[in-house]
Design a protein around this motif. Sequence first.
Motif, mmCIF file in Angstrom:
data_model
loop_
_atom_site.group_PDB
_atom_site.id
_atom_site.type_symbol
_atom_site.label_atom_id
_atom_site.label_comp_id
_atom_site.label_asym_id
_atom_site.label_seq_id
_atom_site.Cartn_x
_atom_site.Cartn_y
_atom_site.Cartn_z
ATOM 1 N N GLN A 1 0.832 -1.186 0.000
ATOM 2 C CA GLN A 1 0.000 0.000 0.000
ATOM 3 C C GLN A 1 0.876 1.248 0.000
ATOM 4 N N LEU A 2 0.441 2.267 -0.730
ATOM 5 C CA LEU A 2 1.206 3.505 -0.796
ATOM 6 C C LEU A 2 1.424 4.120 0.579
ATOM 7 N N ASN A 3 0.442 4.007 1.455
ATOM 8 C CA ASN A 3 0.576 4.654 2.768
ATOM 9 C C ASN A 3 1.499 3.907 3.727
ATOM 10 N N PHE A 4 2.129 2.822 3.260
ATOM 11 C CA PHE A 4 3.132 2.139 4.075
ATOM 12 C C PHE A 4 4.495 2.826 3.992
ATOM 13 N N PHE A 5 4.665 3.714 3.036
ATOM 14 C CA PHE A 5 5.970 4.297 2.782
ATOM 15 C C PHE A 5 6.038 5.738 3.246
ATOM 16 N N PRO A 6 7.105 6.114 3.932
ATOM 17 C CA PRO A 6 7.244 7.490 4.432
ATOM 18 C C PRO A 6 7.047 8.506 3.316
ATOM 19 N N GLN A 7 6.395 9.591 3.649
ATOM 20 C CA GLN A 7 6.090 10.639 2.686
ATOM 21 C C GLN A 7 7.102 11.780 2.697
ATOM 22 N N ARG A 8 7.791 11.947 3.804
ATOM 23 C CA ARG A 8 8.684 13.099 3.951
ATOM 24 C C ARG A 8 9.625 12.866 5.118
ATOM 25 N N LEU A 9 10.623 13.734 5.241
ATOM 26 C CA LEU A 9 11.480 13.751 6.425
ATOM 27 C C LEU A 9 10.901 14.766 7.397
ATOM 28 N N ARG A 10 11.018 14.490 8.659
ATOM 29 C CA ARG A 10 10.550 15.459 9.663
ATOM 30 C C ARG A 10 11.431 16.694 9.621
ATOM 31 N N TYR A 11 10.860 17.832 10.008
ATOM 32 C CA TYR A 11 11.673 19.039 10.105
ATOM 33 C C TYR A 11 12.765 18.805 11.142
ATOM 34 N N PRO A 12 13.962 19.316 10.917
ATOM 35 C CA PRO A 12 15.046 19.091 11.896
ATOM 36 C C PRO A 12 14.739 19.791 13.225
ATOM 37 N N SER A 13 15.187 19.196 14.301
ATOM 38 C CA SER A 13 14.938 19.785 15.633
ATOM 39 C C SER A 13 15.580 21.155 15.751
ATOM 40 N N SER A 14 16.644 21.390 14.984
ATOM 41 C CA SER A 14 17.291 22.702 15.037
ATOM 42 C C SER A 14 16.350 23.805 14.538
ATOM 43 N N PHE A 15 15.473 23.471 13.590
ATOM 44 C CA PHE A 15 14.497 24.439 13.089
ATOM 45 C C PHE A 15 13.517 24.817 14.198
ATOM 46 N N LYS A 16 12.993 23.812 14.879
ATOM 47 C CA LYS A 16 12.034 24.059 15.966
ATOM 48 C C LYS A 16 12.687 24.829 17.104
ATOM 49 N N ASN A 17 13.915 24.463 17.450
ATOM 50 C CA ASN A 17 14.611 25.112 18.561
ATOM 51 C C ASN A 17 15.004 26.555 18.242
ATOM 52 N N ALA A 18 15.326 26.821 16.986
ATOM 53 C CA ALA A 18 15.802 28.159 16.616
ATOM 54 C C ALA A 18 14.679 29.128 16.265
ATOM 55 N N ASP A 19 13.552 28.596 15.763
ATOM 56 C CA ASP A 19 12.499 29.488 15.265
ATOM 57 C C ASP A 19 11.135 28.825 15.451
ATOM 58 N N GLN A 20 10.676 28.784 16.688
ATOM 59 C CA GLN A 20 9.423 28.098 17.018
ATOM 60 C C GLN A 20 8.244 28.632 16.204
ATOM 61 N N ALA A 21 8.167 29.954 16.020
ATOM 62 C CA ALA A 21 7.031 30.546 15.313
ATOM 63 C C ALA A 21 6.952 30.052 13.865
ATOM 64 N N ASN A 22 8.063 30.073 13.147
ATOM 65 C CA ASN A 22 8.040 29.622 11.755
ATOM 66 C C ASN A 22 7.949 28.098 11.649
ATOM 67 N N TYR A 23 8.463 27.386 12.645
ATOM 68 C CA TYR A 23 8.273 25.939 12.683
ATOM 69 C C TYR A 23 6.781 25.630 12.787
ATOM 70 N N ASP A 24 6.091 26.312 13.706
ATOM 71 C CA ASP A 24 4.648 26.096 13.872
ATOM 72 C C ASP A 24 3.893 26.425 12.590
#
Length: 200
Positions: free
Chosen positions: A155-178
């Motif tokens: 099934q197509l939905n068995f395969f990852p669709q994307r990479l998660r955003y890096p934690s450095s993005f969330k830690n450095a810029d929470q507003a734009n990460y959100d």
Amino acid sequence: MIAEAGLKGWATPMSDKQAYEKGIEQNFEYWGAEAHLAEYLSSSNYNRVGTSVKYDHTTEPSATFSVKYKDAYTGANGTAQIAYPSNTIYKNGTVKNDKLTKIITQKYIASFPYLPLEAWSDHRRLGLPFFENPAVEQPIATMPQITSGNYSKNQLNFFPQRLRYPSSFKNADQANYDKAVTFLGGEDQIFTPLWWAKKQ
């Protein structure tokens, strides 16, 4: 890539067959296995998903293949018939041994283990190379869509669709990460499609 382009009829510096065999030859040279090249290129033996190496050998395999085994409890030798898996993403599972399956299988072998994202991209766009899912004996928290009832399917939905955003993005810029997560329309997880991706 030249072999695939040639197979599609695009302008290429060599034929699809020449590019296919040249790619395999260069991979064998890289690993110092040239002595086995001729035998490999002429092999019409099927692998465990029903694809052979010889480029002009496009005969489809039978429904099953025979394996020999030794019973660990009794020590008795036996044989079993194992069904080839069905890759329903590629041509609805009707084709296991055409030229494109050969090209993408050899591309995967040549790029392993250095280019996993290339293999992921090929699999997402073609369903090739084909991999069987492991048996699911208990729920997998990060992959709830695969269950003990459907793991043997493709099934197509068995395969990852994307990479998660890096934690450095969330830690450095929470507003734009959100803000980026809101574009996804779901959680920042590998199975959440990219916001611009075509929805299935």
